[in-house]
Design a protein around this motif. Structure first.
Motif: not given
Length: 203
Positions: A127-140
């Motif tokens: 429940d404490q995760t409000w968002a998931v953001v992808p990252e690749h090679a250190g970049k969001h």
């Protein structure tokens, strides 16, 4: 986060594409355009896809409707991308959904597998995760997956805010997921960028 959130896709496509000189939504990509490929990438993991448009409504509406998505107009696109985000997220709530997968149209869509994985990571988070953001090679990158709490944070923020400011203020509620898909972190702003992308070169 709701136990079983219902998802809508949101594509932000109201920009002027001033540096590109033509609408990035309509750039040719794979067997369609940036816009149609984004719609198709989101549809398998959402109940519906909403596209926020601006003064380009007449040009992009045929693509939106041909791909069974929904159109909503930002009447003041000059207010910036955050204004389009808020309009799109309000539409998500108005259509009875409580989670969203959001992406701007100015980049090639990642694979359907990548989008599905991001949604799965969000669903598996607490429940404490409000968002998931992808990252690749250190970049969001994008798309980002957000629940009702983050939707509310965006909608409650001052209109002069940016998405980045809202996210940074809630950093402890964001989970970053490394993915093996460079398209999540690609930005296409100029014809030169697009030509590099077409040729398979780093953008």
């Amino acid at each position: 986060m709701a136990l079983s959130p219902s998802f809508a896709g949101v594509i932000l496509a109201a920009g002027e594409s001033s540096r590109m000189g033509r609408d990035k939504a309509l750039l040719p990509w794979r067997d369609g355009t940036f816009l149609s490929s984004a719609i198709r990438a989101l549809q398998p993991v959402t109940d519906l896809v909403i596209v926020v448009v601006g003064r380009n409504e007449a040009a992009v509406a045929p693509v939106i409707y041909a791909n069974a998505a929904f159109l909503v107009v930002n009447p003041n696109p000059e207010a910036g991308q955050f204004s389009s985000l808020r309009i799109g997220l309000q539409e998500v709530l108005d259509r009875g959904r409580d989670a969203a997968i959001v992406t701007p149209v100015d980049r090639p869509a990642p694979s359907m597998e990548t989008v599905a994985r991001l949604k799965s990571e969000f669903m598996a988070s607490g429940d404490q995760t409000w968002a998931v953001v992808p990252e690749h090679a250190g970049k969001h990158g994008h798309p980002i997956v957000i629940g009702r709490e983050m939707i509310s944070a965006f909608l409650d923020a001052p209109a002069t805010s940016t998405a980045r400011e809202v996210e940074h203020a809630r950093q402890s509620h964001i989970r970053y997921v490394a993915v093996d898909d460079p398209l999540v972190a690609v930005n296409v702003n100029t014809e030169e960028d697009f030509e590099k992308l077409r040729l398979g070169l780093p953008v």
